[in-house]
Design an enzyme around this catalytic site. Structure first.
Site, PDB file in Angstrom:
ATOM      1  N   ASN A 114       0.800  -1.233   0.000  1.00  8.79           N
ATOM      2  CA  ASN A 114       0.000   0.000   0.000  1.00  8.79           C
ATOM      3  C   ASN A 114       0.825   1.271   0.000  1.00  8.79           C
ATOM      4  O   ASN A 114       0.366   2.319  -0.447  1.00  8.79           O
ATOM      5  CB  ASN A 114      -0.894   0.041   1.249  1.00  8.79           C
ATOM      6  N   LYS A 166       9.898 -16.855 -34.324  1.00 11.45           N
ATOM      7  CA  LYS A 166       9.023 -15.801 -34.842  1.00 11.45           C
ATOM      8  C   LYS A 166       8.334 -16.313 -36.112  1.00 11.45           C
ATOM      9  O   LYS A 166       8.881 -17.183 -36.763  1.00 11.45           O
ATOM     10  CB  LYS A 166       9.839 -14.547 -35.180  1.00 11.45           C
ATOM     11  N   LYS A 168       5.836 -14.594 -33.526  1.00  9.90           N
ATOM     12  CA  LYS A 168       5.576 -15.106 -32.184  1.00  9.90           C
ATOM     13  C   LYS A 168       4.185 -15.721 -32.062  1.00  9.90           C
ATOM     14  O   LYS A 168       3.975 -16.615 -31.251  1.00  9.90           O
ATOM     15  CB  LYS A 168       5.795 -14.024 -31.133  1.00  9.90           C
ATOM     16  N   LYS A 192      13.214 -20.947 -28.319  1.00  7.86           N
ATOM     17  CA  LYS A 192      12.365 -20.440 -27.241  1.00  7.86           C
ATOM     18  C   LYS A 192      10.952 -20.148 -27.723  1.00  7.86           C
ATOM     19  O   LYS A 192      10.766 -19.575 -28.786  1.00  7.86           O
ATOM     20  CB  LYS A 192      13.005 -19.159 -26.695  1.00  7.86           C
ATOM     21  N   GLU A 195       7.047 -15.253 -25.064  1.00  9.60           N
ATOM     22  CA  GLU A 195       6.376 -15.185 -23.768  1.00  9.60           C
ATOM     23  C   GLU A 195       4.865 -15.227 -23.886  1.00  9.60           C
ATOM     24  O   GLU A 195       4.186 -15.675 -22.968  1.00  9.60           O
ATOM     25  CB  GLU A 195       6.812 -13.926 -23.003  1.00  9.60           C
ATOM     26  N   HIS A 285      11.043 -15.566 -18.270  1.00  5.62           N
ATOM     27  CA  HIS A 285      10.868 -14.351 -19.057  1.00  5.62           C
ATOM     28  C   HIS A 285      10.277 -13.270 -18.164  1.00  5.62           C
ATOM     29  O   HIS A 285       9.495 -13.574 -17.269  1.00  5.62           O
ATOM     30  CB  HIS A 285       9.949 -14.602 -20.257  1.00  5.62           C
ATOM     31  N   ARG A 286      10.657 -12.016 -18.412  1.00  2.38           N
ATOM     32  CA  ARG A 286      10.267 -10.928 -17.499  1.00  2.38           C
ATOM     33  C   ARG A 286       9.186 -10.017 -18.080  1.00  2.38           C
ATOM     34  O   ARG A 286       9.153  -8.821 -17.782  1.00  2.38           O
ATOM     35  CB  ARG A 286      11.499 -10.110 -17.102  1.00  2.38           C
ATOM     36  N   HIS A 318      15.861 -13.033 -18.551  1.00  2.00           N
ATOM     37  CA  HIS A 318      16.170 -11.951 -19.481  1.00  2.00           C
ATOM     38  C   HIS A 318      16.656 -10.740 -18.692  1.00  2.00           C
ATOM     39  O   HIS A 318      16.063 -10.385 -17.691  1.00  2.00           O
ATOM     40  CB  HIS A 318      14.924 -11.587 -20.287  1.00  2.00           C
ATOM     41  N   SER A 370      18.675 -10.544 -24.977  1.00  2.35           N
ATOM     42  CA  SER A 370      17.720 -10.826 -26.041  1.00  2.35           C
ATOM     43  C   SER A 370      17.007  -9.543 -26.427  1.00  2.35           C
ATOM     44  O   SER A 370      16.650  -8.758 -25.564  1.00  2.35           O
ATOM     45  CB  SER A 370      16.713 -11.865 -25.538  1.00  2.35           C
TER      46      SER A 370
END
Length: 468
Positions: A114, A166, A168, A192, A195, A285-286, A318, A370
């Site tokens: 909070n 790709k 993707k 990979k 995401e 992955h972020r 990443h 990446s």
């Protein structure tokens, strides 16, 4: 008079304690505080300490039933930020007993809960956390860590190479599997899932897992190298996520993947525990990180999210590229890359590291570079990230004019050339382009790649930079 005295009192009377000596077991936080006009910095810092620990806006009689001195957060130091108007770094110490063991979720609910909506502050950013060894030891951390991963893959002395498939979204499972095979066959270590590839109408997860496993085994048989594809197990529920990880394990693949911020720390820690128990590596992955970490005056710095991931669990994460299309200043990036990999990291404000961090025996995490990188970046990436990293070229593999496999060949040749040159003592920063040009002579695939991407640059200044 003794007893309960109702009313509102200033936070700094209770929570600003400049004489406090921090304990080895305290969790320490550095907040960038921008108070509202008229709010003194001591009051703002004390408010942060109070609202993220035991405090509330008024005196309550139940305070008498506990020992506030034992449990309260304390703002113990305030520094003015040079070159910024009305910005301060407030240092807060939290007693360890405020937090549940082994729970990143609980730690963040307190420290970045909070308090970030608090009216007395114009903006608030968590810059760094010092996690004491006593708390670190309550976490499993990464399922395997850097050394165990190298041993599983039997790959040493160089960065690992990856590629995000790709486009993707939109490929069928069979065509997707074909792209995976071509990249791995060409010389990459990993491919990979993007995401946002989970289980959509055009490609359900089970079909993708099957075709990718087939591609992986075929490439392994033909190259004699161990290969992996990050199968994204992220799902709408924890149960579904674990179901996907179980299926991946049954197929015998080496690695799965998770989006740790959108999936949440509870889900991530559950998956990390499953991965360690079942011999799976875990790629993280972020996605969503820039929503939280990109503004300089508000949010959470990525170095804190990286520390949290090392505690929650992941073998890769990443971490920006320094040279590609995504945000990341060199010194800041190298600071949190060290926090991911090393056992012990000294305080170093020139790299944004506010506290000395001792990870004791927690395994390390491989940083993944990446986003907008290609063969011309290879010398810089090899020099910046060193051997313990994963370099991922999505468009930089699949965008090759001759196709996917030649794109993979170009990347592998460029990497081997850079590693060889470095081992011979050459300076990658100065001679990088020369090293790549020499390698082109005996690799037509690399020569074609160099020709395509010779003009591509992403020249934008970083938003999040170090203080002067």
């Amino acid at each position: 008079s003794v007893g309960f005295k109702a009313g509102v009192k200033e936070y700094k009377l209770t929570y600003y304690t400049p004489e406090y000596q921090t304990k080895d077991t305290d969790i320490l936080a550095a907040f960038r505080v921008t108070p509202q006009p008229g709010v003194p910095p001591e009051e703002a810092g004390a408010a942060v300490a109070a609202e993220s620990s035991t405090g509330t806006w008024t005196t309550v009689w139940t305070d008498g039933l506990t020992s506030l001195d034992r449990y309260k957060g304390r703002c113990y130091r305030i520094e003015r930020v040079v070159g910024e108007k009305d910005q301060y770094i407030a240092y807060v110490a939290y007693p360890l007993d405020l937090f549940e063991e082994g729970s990143v979720t609980n730690m963040f609910t307190s420290i970045v809960g909070n308090v970030f909506g608090f009216k007395a502050l114009r903006a608030l950013r968590l810059e760094d956390l010092r996690i004491p060894p006593a708390y670190v030891k309550t976490f499993q951390g990464p399922p395997h860590g850097i050394q165990v991963e190298r041993d599983k893959l039997n790959k040493y002395g160089r960065p690992l190479l990856g590629c995000t498939i790709k486009p993707k979204l939109g490929l069928s499972a069979k065509n997707y599997g074909r792209a995976v095979y071509e990249c791995l066959r060409g010389g990459l270590d990993f491919t990979k899932d993007d995401e946002n590839v989970n289980s959509q109408p055009f490609m359900r997860w089970r079909d993708r897992f099957l075709f990718c496993a087939e591609a992986l085994y075929k490439a392994q048989a033909e190259t004699g190298e161990i290969k992996g594809h990050y199968l994204n197990a992220t799902a709408g529920t924890c149960e579904e996520m674990i179901k996907r990880a179980v299926f991946a394990r049954e197929l015998g693949v080496p690695i799965v993947m998770h989006d740790y911020l959108t999936g949440g720390f509870t889900a991530n820690t559950s998956l990390a525990h499953y991965c360690r128990d079942n011999g799976l590596l875990l790629h993280i992955h972020r996605a969503m990180h820039a929503v939280i970490d990109r503004q300089k005056n508000h949010g959470i710095h990525f170095r804190v999210l990286a520390k949290a991931l090392r505690m929650s669990g992941g073998d890769h994460i990443h971490s920006g590229t320094v040279v590609g299309k995504l945000e990341g200043e060199r010194d800041i990036t190298l600071g949190f890359v060290d926090l991911l990999r090393d056992d012990f990291v000294e305080q170093d404000r020139s790299r944004g590291i506010y506290f000395t961090q001792d990870w004791v025996s927690l395994p390390g995490v491989l940083p993944v570079a990446s986003g907008g990188i290609h063969v011309w970046h290879m010398p810089a990436l090899t020099e910046i990230f060193g051997d313990d990293s994963v370099l991922q070229f999505g468009g930089g593999t699949l965008g090759h004019p001759w196709g996917n496999a030649p794109g993979a060949v170009a990347n592998r040749v460029a990497l081997e050339a850079c590693v060889k040159a470095r081992n011979e003592g050459r300076d990658l920063a100065q001679e990088g382009n020369q090293i790549i040009r020499e390698a082109c002579k005996w690799s037509p695939e690399l020569a074609a790649a160099c020709e395509v991407w010779k003009e591509i640059v992403f020249n934008f200044a970083a938003v999040d930079v170090l203080d002067k």
